[in-house]
Design a protein around this motif. Structure first.
Motif, short mmCIF file in Angstrom:
data_model
loop_
_atom_site.label_atom_id
_atom_site.label_comp_id
_atom_site.label_asym_id
_atom_site.label_seq_id
_atom_site.Cartn_x
_atom_site.Cartn_y
_atom_site.Cartn_z
N ARG A 26 20.09 53.25 -8.22
CA ARG A 26 20.71 51.99 -8.64
C ARG A 26 19.72 51.08 -9.38
O ARG A 26 20.08 49.99 -9.81
CB ARG A 26 21.29 51.26 -7.42
N VAL A 27 18.47 51.54 -9.50
CA VAL A 27 17.43 50.72 -10.11
C VAL A 27 16.95 51.40 -11.40
O VAL A 27 16.66 52.60 -11.41
CB VAL A 27 16.23 50.52 -9.16
N THR A 28 16.88 50.61 -12.48
CA THR A 28 16.38 51.14 -13.75
C THR A 28 15.22 50.29 -14.27
O THR A 28 15.17 49.08 -14.02
CB THR A 28 17.49 51.17 -14.83
N ILE A 29 14.31 50.94 -14.97
CA ILE A 29 13.22 50.26 -15.67
C ILE A 29 13.39 50.60 -17.15
O ILE A 29 13.35 51.77 -17.54
CB ILE A 29 11.84 50.72 -15.17
N ASN A 30 13.64 49.56 -17.95
CA ASN A 30 13.90 49.75 -19.38
C ASN A 30 15.04 50.75 -19.62
O ASN A 30 14.99 51.59 -20.53
CB ASN A 30 12.63 50.21 -20.11
N GLY A 31 16.06 50.67 -18.75
CA GLY A 31 17.24 51.51 -18.91
C GLY A 31 17.14 52.89 -18.32
O GLY A 31 18.10 53.67 -18.37
N ILE A 32 16.00 53.24 -17.75
CA ILE A 32 15.79 54.58 -17.19
C ILE A 32 15.74 54.49 -15.66
O ILE A 32 15.00 53.67 -15.10
CB ILE A 32 14.48 55.20 -17.71
N VAL A 33 16.53 55.34 -14.99
CA VAL A 33 16.55 55.35 -13.53
C VAL A 33 15.14 55.68 -13.02
O VAL A 33 14.49 56.61 -13.50
CB VAL A 33 17.57 56.39 -13.00
N ARG A 36 10.59 56.00 -6.44
CA ARG A 36 9.73 55.14 -5.62
C ARG A 36 8.30 55.07 -6.17
O ARG A 36 7.55 54.14 -5.85
CB ARG A 36 9.67 55.65 -4.19
N GLN A 37 7.92 56.04 -6.97
CA GLN A 37 6.55 56.08 -7.52
C GLN A 37 6.42 55.31 -8.83
O GLN A 37 5.32 55.17 -9.36
CB GLN A 37 6.11 57.53 -7.74
N SER A 38 7.51 54.79 -9.33
CA SER A 38 7.48 54.12 -10.64
C SER A 38 6.64 52.84 -10.59
O SER A 38 6.60 52.14 -9.58
CB SER A 38 8.90 53.78 -11.10
N SER A 43 5.81 43.67 -19.23
CA SER A 43 6.71 43.80 -20.38
C SER A 43 7.98 44.59 -20.07
O SER A 43 8.87 44.68 -20.90
CB SER A 43 5.97 44.48 -21.54
N ASP A 44 8.08 45.14 -18.86
CA ASP A 44 9.23 45.98 -18.50
C ASP A 44 10.43 45.12 -18.10
O ASP A 44 10.29 43.99 -17.62
CB ASP A 44 8.88 46.91 -17.34
N THR A 45 11.63 45.70 -18.28
CA THR A 45 12.88 45.07 -17.87
C THR A 45 13.47 45.88 -16.72
O THR A 45 13.72 47.08 -16.88
CB THR A 45 13.89 45.01 -19.03
N VAL A 46 13.67 45.22 -15.59
CA VAL A 46 14.17 45.91 -14.39
C VAL A 46 15.57 45.41 -14.06
O VAL A 46 15.83 44.20 -14.05
CB VAL A 46 13.23 45.67 -13.18
N HIS A 47 16.48 46.35 -13.81
CA HIS A 47 17.85 46.02 -13.42
C HIS A 47 18.21 46.71 -12.11
O HIS A 47 17.75 47.84 -11.85
CB HIS A 47 18.85 46.46 -14.50
#
Length: 233
Positions: A26-33, A36-38, A43-47
Motif C-alpha cells: 500500500r506504500v509507494t515511493i515515486n509511484g513504485i511499490v 521494508r528495505q527501501s 526529493s522522493d514522493t511517498v504515498h
C-alpha cells in the motif's frame, strides 16, 4: 532514511502499522511499490493508498490518567479508543497498555517512530500499582508475589515488590509485563481484583491527575525517557 522511519515520523503511523502497510503493498515511493528495505530521500514522493503522507505533526508527549472503559488503541474501528476520547488533532499512541477495566497512568505520544522502542524498553521499567481486591489480602499472597515464580499463562512471574496496605488493598511494583499479570496472580489465591490503578512508570508519576485528565511531560521527563531508551538499545 528507511521507509518505516519516514512513515513513523509523520505521526500518523506506528512502526508496527508501517510494516503492515508496506507488506500489503500500500506504500509507494515515486509511484513504485516499496519494501521494508527501501530508502527515502528528501526529493522522493511517498504515498500511502495513493494519498501523500502528511507533514510531521508537532511532537507531543503526555501523561494521561486512563479512565475505566477506554481501550489502549489508536484504531478508529475500536469503540472507546484513545483518539476518540482525547480528540487529539493528530493520531496518538500509548506506550504500553492498561486493560479496559484498569485505570491510571499511560504515556501517550504522536511520535510513532519511538513507540515500539519505548514499548520494548518499558518491559524493564518499574511500574507501580495500587490494588483493591474482593477478599482480604493474605500474607501468603504478598510473600509469593515478592518471591516470584507464579505461573502466568505458562510463564513464571518475576519477583516483585509488594506490600499490604489495608485489609483488601495492596501496592505492587513490577518490571515484568505479562498479560493481565496482577489479576492472574490474585486469582491464583482465589482472590479477584476490584480496582487496579497504575500510579507510576519509572520516573513519571500520575500525581493528582483525575480520570480523563492529561498533562504534557516536562522537558526533563522526556529527556530521561529517551535517554533510558537509547541507553538500553
Amino acid at each position: 532514511m528507511h521507509i518505516q522511519t519516514f512513515l513513523a515520523k509523520s505521526g500518523v503511523y506506528s512502526r508496527r502499522e508501517t510494516a503492515r502497510l508496506i507488506d500489503d503493498h500500500r506504500v509507494t515511493i515515486n509511484g513504485i511499490v516499496c519494501s521494508r528495505q527501501s530508502i527515502v530521500s528528501d526529493s522522493d514522493t511517498v504515498h500511502v493508498d495513493s494519498l501523500p503522507v502528511p507533514d510531521p505533526a508537532e511532537r507531543v508527549y503526555l501523561a494521561f490518567h486512563k479512565p475505566e472503559g477506554i481501550t489502549c488503541t489508536a484504531q478508529q474501528s475500536v469503540e472507546g479508543n484513545l483518539n476518540d476520547f482525547l480528540k487529539w488533532e493528530s493520531r496518538i499512541f500509548s506506550v504500553g497498555r492498561l486493560d479496559k477495566a484498569s485505570t491510571g497512568l499511560l504515556i501517550l505520544t504522536n511520535d510513532g517512530s519511538i513507540v515500539n522502542p519505548l514499548m520494548k524498553e518499558e518491559e524493564a521499567k518499574e511500574k507501580e500499582y495500587i490494588i483493591e481486591t474482593s477478599r482480604p489480602v493474605s500474607e501468603t499472597m504478598i510473600k509469593k508475589m515478592c518471591e516470584g515464580g507464579l505461573l502466568i499463562k505458562g510463564k513464571k512471574a518475576s519477583p516483585a515488590l509488594a506490600e499490604k496496605t489495608g485489609d483488601v488493598t495492596f501496592r505492587i511494583i513490577l518490571k515484568q509485563g505479562l498479560n493481565r499479570q496482577i489479576r492472574r496472580m490474585c486469582r491464583a489465591f482465589d482472590n479477584h481484583v476490584v480496582s487496579l490503578k497504575r500510579i507510576r512508570i519509572s520516573h513519571i508519576q500520575l500525581h493528582t491527575l483525575e480520570p480523563g485528565e492529561w498533562r504534557h511531560l516536562t522537558e526533563e521527563e522526556i529527556r530521561q525517557l529517551k535517554y533510558e531508551m537509547l541507553d538500553k538499545s
